[in-house]
Design a protein around this motif. Structure first.
Motif, PDB file in Angstrom:
ATOM      1  N   PHE A  40      12.445  -1.123  -8.100  1.00 30.01           N
ATOM      2  CA  PHE A  40      12.533   0.330  -7.927  1.00 30.01           C
ATOM      3  C   PHE A  40      11.958   1.023  -9.166  1.00 30.01           C
ATOM      4  N   GLY A  47       2.041   8.724  -7.734  1.00 29.11           N
ATOM      5  CA  GLY A  47       1.146   7.896  -6.942  1.00 29.11           C
ATOM      6  C   GLY A  47      -0.295   8.347  -7.000  1.00 29.11           C
ATOM      7  N   CYS A 113       3.648   7.619   1.167  1.00 30.40           N
ATOM      8  CA  CYS A 113       4.841   6.976   1.712  1.00 30.40           C
ATOM      9  C   CYS A 113       6.085   7.527   1.030  1.00 30.40           C
ATOM     10  N   GLY A 114       7.217   7.480   1.731  1.00 31.66           N
ATOM     11  CA  GLY A 114       8.468   7.893   1.109  1.00 31.66           C
ATOM     12  C   GLY A 114       9.505   8.352   2.103  1.00 31.66           C
ATOM     13  N   VAL A 316       8.874  -6.063  -2.879  1.00 34.21           N
ATOM     14  CA  VAL A 316       8.634  -4.686  -2.455  1.00 34.21           C
ATOM     15  C   VAL A 316       8.801  -3.778  -3.670  1.00 34.21           C
ATOM     16  N   VAL A 317       7.823  -2.930  -3.907  1.00 32.10           N
ATOM     17  CA  VAL A 317       7.878  -1.971  -5.016  1.00 32.10           C
ATOM     18  C   VAL A 317       7.899  -0.568  -4.426  1.00 32.10           C
ATOM     19  N   HIS A 318       8.935   0.207  -4.767  1.00 30.99           N
ATOM     20  CA  HIS A 318       8.964   1.576  -4.258  1.00 30.99           C
ATOM     21  C   HIS A 318       9.539   2.536  -5.296  1.00 30.99           C
ATOM     22  N   THR A 319       9.428   3.814  -4.990  1.00 32.15           N
ATOM     23  CA  THR A 319       9.870   4.886  -5.881  1.00 32.15           C
ATOM     24  C   THR A 319      10.442   6.005  -5.030  1.00 32.15           C
ATOM     25  N   GLU A 320      11.296   6.857  -5.606  1.00 31.00           N
ATOM     26  CA  GLU A 320      11.997   7.836  -4.775  1.00 31.00           C
ATOM     27  C   GLU A 320      11.093   8.959  -4.264  1.00 31.00           C
ATOM     28  N   HIS A 341       3.775   2.882  -2.389  1.00 32.80           N
ATOM     29  CA  HIS A 341       4.662   1.741  -2.295  1.00 32.80           C
ATOM     30  C   HIS A 341       3.800   0.488  -2.173  1.00 32.80           C
ATOM     31  N   TYR A 377       9.387   5.239   4.481  1.00 32.68           N
ATOM     32  CA  TYR A 377       9.575   4.028   3.673  1.00 32.68           C
ATOM     33  C   TYR A 377      10.270   2.913   4.452  1.00 32.68           C
TER      34      TYR A 377
END
Length: 410
Positions: A40, A47, A113-114, A316-320, A341, A377
């Motif tokens: 995270f 992005g 994405c999100g 999996v790499v994601h951000t808020e 992401h 997401y």
């Protein structure tokens, strides 16, 4: 976290768990051993600075060169194959290790994405994402999405879920089996005499006694898996040949610890790692360069270190959320909406950008200011869970989510 504090936390969190949740021998019928790693990027990674449309006139007009990727000059980005039609999408210049993974076909990236109907508040957005929902009205979901994933998998290994760090994230909220640790060698509680004394304290037949003893037995079992010298001292972890985490930074340290834990053959199925510092309201150029460099080098080192696990591991790499299209007056960017992401693993449909890119013209932006969400997401996570991790469906993982057409990442 101090060891005594950790043990108290572990005993408290396990006190209401089913004793069968942790066992030493894997169930012979349990053939699903895929490892899911969730990284995270906390703070809202920009992005559009990480992966941007270098030839987009609206992009060029909205930001100075130092806050975007360009097609030439000091901020020239790294050109990617299999991008969005007609768009010169480029990675940040400090992301060469990510580009190597992308070019190898092991890394897929998803832009715009999100959280749909999400928030631009760090707290609210992270809370919704970690609970597996996309609207404030659903924030009352009691557990984290990874907690529900673990419950659906019903793993019977010694250590099914680990958060690398000082505490469990909300994605593992109310988990009965997850633990947090910074390093495997620190997952301990004093000397053998102290452990023996504590075991005697938990010799009763009540649930809390059995749970306490089981926790101590788990710690003991993991300690026996650590390499030691002739005097019994724990030796430093040695990565695979040609891999080094030296001089990468805190994320490198966390992923090195995770690699060691994953290789201990303790039944690990889910792992989380946090990497914060992405809230770049001011002086973004320098800060962002450092962040991207550390992220890229650390992921590259970890993936190579885990080469023997490539066929049964997905990252999996994601951000808020992402950042606003237009830069602010402090040479930074403010809270936005759509972001980038990533999915990393052997056998995925990598080496390409997935999802829909609608462009940055004003009519395509969210409220005329932010990159609009084209991919929920949960679409990414659902595809990974059903096609990589081994779940039959995700109805219990993401309540109320209607899975759209798969992106084709897997």
């Amino acid at each position: 976290m101090r060891r005594r504090t950790f043990l108290s936390t572990a005993l408290a969190s396990l006190a209401t768990s089913r004793i069968s949740s942790l066992t030493y021998a894997a169930d012979a019928a349990q053939s699903r051993d895929h490892l899911l790693v969730v990284l995270f990027l906390r703070g809202g990674c920009d992005g559009l600075n990480l992966l941007g449309p270098a030839n987009d006139k609206d992009y060029i007009a909205a930001r100075p060169e130092w806050l975007r990727v360009t097609d030439a000059g000091k901020f020239e980005g790294l050109s990617l194959k299999n991008g969005y039609n007609g768009i010169d999408m480029r990675l940040h210049k400090e992301a060469a290790p990510l580009k190597e993974l992308y070019d190898s076909g092991h890394l897929a990236m998803i832009h715009a994405c999100g959280l749909q109907n999400g928030s631009r508040s760090h707290f609210e957005a992270q809370d919704m994402m970690e609970r597996g929902v996309a609207d404030q009205k659903d924030i009352g979901v009691a557990s984290g999405w990874l907690t529900r994933t673990i419950e659906a998998l019903s793993p019977r290994g010694l250590l099914p879920a680990v958060a690398v760090g000082g505490e469990l994230p909300d994605s593992l909220l109310h988990s009965k089996v997850a633990v947090s640790m910074t390093e495997a060698r620190d997952f301990n509680y004093g000397h053998e005499r102290q452990v023996a004394l504590l075991k005697r304290l938990y010799e009763g037949r009540e649930s809390i006694h059995r749970t306490g003893k089981l926790t101590l037995d788990t710690i003991t079992a993991l300690q026996t898996k650590l390499p030691r010298d002739g005097d019994g001292n724990v030796q430093d972890y040695t990565p695979e040949k040609g891999v080094s985490y030296n001089d990468i930074g805190g994320l490198g340290d966390s992923l090195r610890s995770l690699a060691q834990i994953a290789k201990m053959d303790a039944g690990l199925r889910v792992a989380t790692v946090d990497y914060d510092g992405w809230d770049t309201h001011e002086s973004q150029e320098y800060r962002f360069n450092e962040q991207v460099s550390e992220l890229s080098r650390a992921l590259h080192a970890f993936y190579n270190d885990m080469s023997r696990f490539h066929s049964k591991m997905t990252i999996v790499v994601h951000t808020e959320f992402g950042r606003r299209l237009k830069s602010n007056q402090s040479e930074g960017t403010d809270h936005g909406y759509g972001g980038v992401h990533m999915v990393l693993g052997q056998g995925i449909n990598g080496g390409r950008l997935h999802g829909e890119w609608r462009g940055l013209a004003n009519e395509h932006l969210d409220e005329g200011a932010d990159l609009a969400i084209a991919t929920d997401y949960r679409t990414i996570l659902s595809e990974v869970l059903t096609k990589r991790v081994g779940l039959d469906d995700v109805k219990s993982i993401f309540p109320g989510f209607a899975m759209p057409k798969a992106l084709g990442i897997v």
